[in-house]
Design a protein around this motif. Structure first.
Motif, short mmCIF file in Angstrom:
data_model
loop_
_atom_site.label_atom_id
_atom_site.label_comp_id
_atom_site.label_asym_id
_atom_site.label_seq_id
_atom_site.Cartn_x
_atom_site.Cartn_y
_atom_site.Cartn_z
N PHE A 195 0.80 -1.22 0.00
CA PHE A 195 0.00 0.00 0.00
C PHE A 195 0.84 1.27 0.00
N THR A 197 -4.63 3.95 -0.53
CA THR A 197 -5.58 3.35 0.40
C THR A 197 -6.33 2.17 -0.19
N ASP A 198 -6.37 2.05 -1.52
CA ASP A 198 -7.06 0.91 -2.12
C ASP A 198 -6.29 -0.39 -1.93
N LEU A 221 -4.82 -1.11 1.05
CA LEU A 221 -4.66 -1.18 2.50
C LEU A 221 -5.74 -2.08 3.09
N ALA A 242 -6.69 4.33 9.59
CA ALA A 242 -6.05 5.40 8.82
C ALA A 242 -4.88 6.00 9.58
N ALA A 245 -1.94 3.56 9.46
CA ALA A 245 -1.31 3.62 8.13
C ALA A 245 -0.46 4.86 7.98
N SER A 246 -0.94 5.99 8.51
CA SER A 246 -0.15 7.22 8.45
C SER A 246 1.14 7.08 9.25
N THR A 248 -1.72 11.09 -0.78
CA THR A 248 -3.05 10.88 -0.24
C THR A 248 -3.20 11.45 1.16
N ASN A 269 -11.33 6.92 5.18
CA ASN A 269 -10.11 7.09 4.39
C ASN A 269 -9.47 8.44 4.58
N ASN A 276 -7.30 11.06 6.15
CA ASN A 276 -6.08 10.88 6.91
C ASN A 276 -5.64 12.18 7.56
#
Length: 782
Positions: free
Chosen positions: A205, A226-227, A229, A235, A238-239, A417, A733, A735
């Motif tokens: 990702f 994000t697609d 993930l 979120a 992931a950040s 993103t 989604n 972030n």
């Protein structure tokens, strides 16, 4: 026959089951000695045999050619674990038959076919489910195949584990374990080394940003998709993952640069993350828990921040960049705005004059923008006193700020993103063509390692806010400058005196001059009233935005960064500041912080706050930016549309007034001095301009009413809804902030022991409306 059945169940081709096409049924002419019930029993075994053969062929294709490592791991697990379990079951049945186990072999050595079918009946459902999983990874019809990602497969298997069949749930969890184990191997490469996985990196990702190919800084830029993930990764987690890997990548790039060039003491100590955190990552059990993964990632991030990032991205450096953004992008330094507007208007006027001389318009070039910005810096440096020391902030702004032509084709396809949700929420109404006729934008160059703190989307949002505020401030300055046109307000020069005024001709000329001036004063009275009303409305809106929203929010945010108490009710000045006022505020802030630190030595338990790590500052800054966008009504399309329409009409109104002044000056020269231009008819031009000015004046009043009416609607909607501006949980989604909603359970797990920043909520629109209504009452009374 029994031996042939067991061979066919193992996936071997066998003439025993002459299947009819795709129906998985035994042909009628096969085994004529068998009864119809026996053929029906063989049909279920034929279905199982065909599924087994299909699965082996399909999984071999997936394991050898699929681009996703996760899909390959699941395919291999299907073969080794589940098809291997079926093969083991076949061997067990065969061994039991050979040893004449009573559970399978009856009297006279007869093995009932129903017993064999009953032993393998559960496997039909299992292989059908596995066949659906295999086709989800790689469909049979390639025309509809778009490529299954590892994240989509993990989400599908986790959803399939919620079933009423215990055996299917166990199989799904086993495949989830294989998929998440492969995903964790990719994640470990990024978290512990800052490198993308060697195999299957296109399925990860985090990808290299295409926009960084032309960057000569030597540091690769990364973006999050994000697609790709999995849904169990929040979120904010992931950040954090993206932040950790980018930080390690920066450290490695800096270390390479120091080994080849100048050595820096910044990164002499190695980053010791492996020994501490490999065990925490390995301890994560499948199915993966979102909270446990978040805790492990946060532990790595905090350790990295405390060891290296505190030197790579120190707090004073972040504050310096934020101060530049506030003072120049958000128009805190008023002299910069004044110089930029004046130079841009001068450049536009020169372009029109050159266009008339050349018989066509002269296009705006990037060199013209660079020249305009360079002249603005020159004027700002000229305003400094000789006794003052060098302005480091001004030097930094001159190095980083750049004025460019707004090309939507280049700027509209960023892969970044971070903050993409807020960028989409901002109104599409553009204010970038108010400073120059050609759309332009002021941006700031984000150089490593500052790109760990600021994303390209952050700078894009700052540019939109700058164009928005600059449009209001420019209209306010131009309306104020209209009073400097003395010839429009009073008779100039003074009339004749004796002895020429004593003659009849002189008296007649003075009478004509007085009548002309009186007529012009009557004509200009509604114009000045409209100008005053527009200036009042724009000044109040600009003061509300600049003082109540921008300056107070910045003061609140800076106090939180510095660890001091945040006074939510404090009010900053509504007027744009200057260089000296900014320095005074910085000195006052430093004195207050230093005094607080001295007092804290005796009372450390009262105000002792932990230092913010860089990612916490990044999240807080995005919350602060989100608050600005909301409080400036940039997400309200009707208001931005009404304001943009008003600014456009004001520009046309001012152009007509200036043109009327030029026409009347030429008319006076023609009447009083005898300077005649045979190619021009100033009387008809004056009538035409006055007619257009009368219509534009009504449009300005209507535009003011539309803006005030929309502000009143905003006030009614915000007071009626009672919604939280900072509850971003509606968009998973998004972030831009760590959610504060306690219902999702992330308040204590996303950032443990973190001092979450809550942006300051600006005062209501009712205060602004009270001022505007008061101004309208005075205007109506006049």
């Amino acid at each position: 026959m029994l031996h042939e059945i067991l061979l066919s169940l193992s996936g071997q081709p066998s003439p025993l089951f002459a299947l009819q096409g795709e129906e998985d049924t035994v042909a009628q002419d096969a085994f004529p000695l068998l009864a119809p019930p026996e053929k029906a029993l063989l049909a279920s075994l034929a279905r199982l045999s065909r599924l087994h053969a299909r699965l082996r062929n399909h999984t071999s294709i997936i394991s050898s050619s699929h681009p996703s490592v996760i899909c390959r791991a699941v395919s291999t697990a299907i073969v080794t674990e589940h098809l291997g379990g079926l093969q083991k079951k076949i061997l067990e049945v065969e061994k039991a038959v050979l040893v004449e186990d009573s559970g399978y072999v009856g009297g006279y050595g007869i093995v009932p076919l129903s017993t064999i079918v009953g032993e393998f009946a559960p496997w039909t459902r299992r292989l059908e489910w596995l066949w659906e999983v295999a086709r989800f990874i790689y469909p049979e019809h390639k025309k509809s195949y778009r490529g299954c990602t590892g994240a989509a497969l993990i989400d599908h298997l986790r959803a399939e584990s919620q079933t009423g069949y215990a055996d299917l749930e166990e199989m799904a969890l086993q495949l989830v374990t294989a998929a998440e184990r492969a995903w964790m191997r990719q994640l470990s490469m990024w978290l512990l080394h800052g490198t993308l996985p060697t195999f299957g990196k296109d399925d990860f990702f985090i990808q290299e940003d295409d926009a960084s190919e032309g960057d000569d800084s030597g540091v690769t830029q990364f973006a999050m998709h994000t697609d790709r993930l999995p849904k169990f990764v929040s979120a904010s987690t992931a950040s954090s993952i993206l932040f950790i890997g980018k930080s390690l990548n920066h450290i490695r790039a800096k270390r390479k640069a120091s080994s080849t060039g100048t050595s820096t003491s910044l990164l002499t100590s190695p980053v010791t993350l492996h020994a501490k955190h490999i065990e925490s990552l390995a301890a994560l059990e499948s199915p993966m828990s979102s909270s446990k993964l978040s805790n492990a990632v946060n532990a790595i991030r905090l350790a990295l921040s405390q060891s290296t990032l505190s030197k790579l991205l120190p707090l004073p450096k972040i504050l310096e960049m934020l101060s530049v953004l506030h003072n120049f992008m958000l128009l805190q330094r008023g002299e910069f705005v004044t110089a930029l507007v004046a130079l841009a208007d001068a450049r536009t006027s020169e372009r029109h004059r050159r266009g008339k001389a050349l018989g066509g318009l002269v296009g705006l070039k990037p060199g013209d923008l660079a020249n305009t910005l360079a002249k603005a810096w020159t004027e700002l440096y000229a305003l400094q006193n000789a006794e003052d020391s060098g302005d480091d902030e001004l030097d930094l702004a001159r190095d980083l700020l750049q004025l460019s032509i707004d090309d939507q084709k280049k700027t509209g396809h960023s892969q970044d993103t971070a903050g993409h949700g807020l960028a989409d929420e901002i109104s599409s109404v553009s204010f970038s063509d108010l400073l120059f006729p050609t759309p332009t934008f002021l941006s700031i160059q984000v150089r490593p390692p500052m790109d760990l703190f600021l994303s390209t989307t952050d700078i894009s949002v700052y540019s939109k806010i700058h164009s928005y505020l600059l449009g209001i401030r420019r209209a306010q300055l131009r309306l104020s400058d209209l009073w400097k046109h003395t010839s429009l307000r009073r008779s100039h020069p003074s009339p004749w005196g004796p002895p020429r005024s004593s003659t009849r001709a002189g008296q007649n000329r003075l009478k004509r001059g007085r009548d002309r001036d009186n007529a012009r004063i009557v004509q200009m009275r509604p114009v000045w009233a409209t100008t005053s009303a527009a200036l009042y409305v724009l000044s109040e809106i600009g003061s509300f935005f600049q003082g109540e929203v921008v300056n107070c929010s910045w003061q609140h945010f800076r106090e939180w960064i510095e660890g001091g108490p945040s006074h939510a009710g404090s009010r900053a000045s509504s007027r744009p500041g200057t260089a000296s006022s900014s320095k005074q505020k910085e000195v006052t802030s430093f004195t207050r912080t230093h005094t607080a630190s001295v007092d804290d030595s005796s009372q450390s338990t009262q105000y002792d706050t932990p230092a913010h790590d860089p990612e916490t500052l990044t999240v807080a800054h995005r919350r602060h930016l989100y608050s600005l966008v909301q409080s400036l009504f940039l997400t309200d399309i009707p208001f931005t549309t009404a304001l943009r329409s008003l600014l456009t009409i004001v520009d046309r109104f001012l152009a007509l007034v200036v043109r009327l002044e030029s026409i009347q000056r030429n008319m006076d020269l023609e009447t009083d001095e005898g300077v005649v231009d045979g190619m021009a008819d100033y009387a008809s031009e004056e009538r035409e301009v006055l007619r257009e000015l009368n219509g534009t004046q009504k449009e300005v009043k209507a535009g003011i009413q539309n803006v005030v009416a929309r502000l009143r609607d905003i006030d009614d909607s915000r007071s009626g809804e009672g919604r939280r501006m900072f509850d971003l949980a509606r968009n998973p989604n998004q972030n831009w902030s760590l959610t504060l909603n306690a219902n999702n359970g992330l308040g204590s797990t996303e950032l443990p022991n973190a001092n979450h920043y809550v942006p300051r909520k600006a005062a209501g629109v009712d205060q602004l409306l009270m001022k505007l209504d008061f101004g309208n009452v005075n205007d109506d009374g006049a």
